[in-house]
Enzyme design. Sequence first.
Site, mmCIF file in Angstrom:
data_model
loop_
_atom_site.group_PDB
_atom_site.id
_atom_site.type_symbol
_atom_site.label_atom_id
_atom_site.label_comp_id
_atom_site.label_asym_id
_atom_site.label_seq_id
_atom_site.Cartn_x
_atom_site.Cartn_y
_atom_site.Cartn_z
ATOM 1 N N GLU A 122 39.628 43.984 45.858
ATOM 2 C CA GLU A 122 39.962 43.015 44.793
ATOM 3 C C GLU A 122 41.367 42.424 45.009
ATOM 4 O OE1 GLU A 122 37.656 42.100 42.992
ATOM 5 O OE2 GLU A 122 36.349 43.733 42.356
ATOM 6 N N GLN B 185 36.819 34.646 41.885
ATOM 7 C CA GLN B 185 36.834 35.644 40.814
ATOM 8 C C GLN B 185 38.264 36.008 40.395
ATOM 9 O OE1 GLN B 185 33.606 38.724 40.818
ATOM 10 N NE2 GLN B 185 33.328 38.075 42.924
ATOM 11 N N ARG C 23 27.253 38.385 36.737
ATOM 12 C CA ARG C 23 27.034 39.776 36.320
ATOM 13 C C ARG C 23 25.536 40.079 36.228
ATOM 14 N NH1 ARG C 23 30.587 41.372 38.512
ATOM 15 N NH2 ARG C 23 30.791 39.217 39.135
#
Length: 655
Positions: A235, A265, A603
């Site tokens: 991330e 993201q 998601r």
Amino acid sequence: MEHLTGLNDRQKEAVLQTTGPLLIIAGAGAGKTKTITHRILNLIKTGVAPKSILAVTFTNKAAKEMRDRVMKLLAEDKSLNFPVPNFETYNFNSNIPIVSTFHSLGVRILRENCKTLGIPLHFSILDKGDSIKFIKDAMDEAGVDRKSFDPGLIQNLISREKGNGISCAQFEAKAGSEYIPSTVASVWKRYEAMLSKEKALDFDDLLLKTATLLRDNSVVREHYQNTWQYIHIDEYQDTNRVQYLIAKYLAEKNKNICVVGDIDQTIYSWRGADIKNILGFEKDYPEAKMVMLEENYRSTQTILTAANRVIAKNKVRRDKNLFTKNGEGELVGLLEAYDENDEARFVALKSKQLIEEKGVKASEIAVLYRANFQGRALEEAMLGNDVPYQVLGIRFFERKEVKDVISYLKASLNEEGLSDLKRIINVPARGLGKVTILKIFSGQEESLPETTRKKVASFRAILAGIKEKALTEKPSQTIRHIIKESGIEAELRAGGNDEAERLENIRELVTYASKYDVFEKPEEGILRFIEEAALASDQDELMKGHEAVKLMTVHAAKGLEFEYVFITGLEADLFPHKRHDGGKIDERQAEEERRLFYVALTRAKKKLYLSYASIRTIYGSKQINVPSEFVFDIDDELIQKEEAFEGGCKIIYLD
């Protein structure tokens, strides 16, 4: 190359690139964790010492998932004959890859260098709630009116500066005489003095002090560079300045750094995440190789097509196009509700239908919203229709009774932790009033009446007994001892239903502590227990596996996946969200809102439901809304209109 079976070509390319800087752009659901874990396995199979491999991510949940996968791969590869220990002891095993969160890594480095830093081994870690109390005390001491300055805002400003690598002294120097900066500097200075007196660090200190230590101490820096020669940062798009620096300092000698992330993201700029870190990786490391993962293993093609078309409108990104072999899947459902209650009723009844008629697990349904206030109507609808639900954000370790037990433990180990002493000296009530407590903390204990001194001595004896247990017995036994000897158990037993529930919570704490009983040295187990309790996040509640529909903000859903996802409140000025001051958001903020919607869309595994309300009550006033621009970004051929359930308000569809 049997261990590469099951990887696609791009994943294999990333796994086999074992040396030098590597940037992996991994789209949502593209198997980034699988790629990282297989890369770690491949490094070990090529002769790299397991202990020289480090992988860092952001949440305990993500770290546990990655750690478990690494252990499973190592155990299943018979050619390695790898003695896999219990994963809970991973930081203290000399021959195993380290998989950690940034904050846990900081705690480890600071504890290992506590003498160099002049801090105790058992320094306290303040959670956000504890930190805000210190901020309030610092404001009072500085003469700053809490009505004029929001303590939470000052806390956030200090946190943001620490995340940017700025110390209190540096901030004070640049604040000058400007009113707001100088006021914050005054509070911050007193806040730091209080932390120092208590031998405590807040969450941001765990990173800032680690980065400062690595920057300023060449011996320590080189030690960890030699210890971890292969570094993975998950991330990477979410890293702030100080996390970027920690990764940079650790990797600058060997340059075997692999970062994984997705520009699309990047949704945490409000808490300091800097998109420039991932955009500038190839500038930091000109020799870097880049691999893009675009095959999605999570969602249907319909969901991905919608997501691709939404995010394509952003300018600050790398072009990529997610695709899948999962099939087209169902169309995206769209409800145009009359008001928030109509919307919530639809969500609740549709969830109930999925559970009862389709056999969907409640835990595979998520309801997402942009702002926390939207949760009220949704909760009421779930309750009114007997749908089991769980709101993500209520943390186990923030419950009063749980914090009380942990404060007993912390106070026994850190005698300077006055805030913990203050919290539990009268839990349960011992007849020690405010005047008594003030005298104890100001060194005037001897002036107290004899009966009061005996009560204080009895309390100190309890803490001494806890410390002895903590250093010699298993953590779960220590927690049992605290619950009983403190008097908390007896007090809760004598109460009603609320107290019975609180008693169950502290018994659950014993179960949680038993995970740390595997350590050979009880002190190591206790240190890990305290650390992970302090660093627990909202997502940790999901690890308990409650069979309930999950309600959460889109930000909280990052990194999660569900079969069925409802994205609610898709109205102009709500999602995308307007600024707090009512002004128009700029292009940078608009792109982040679009990325946030992209995260929400991706998601879902099987089916997406979108909804908006024509009328919504906000701050007591009814507002007439128009649909969010995001609704119109999804092509009509991907949309199926949803009808409100019978008994709800009539829906008028807009052309």
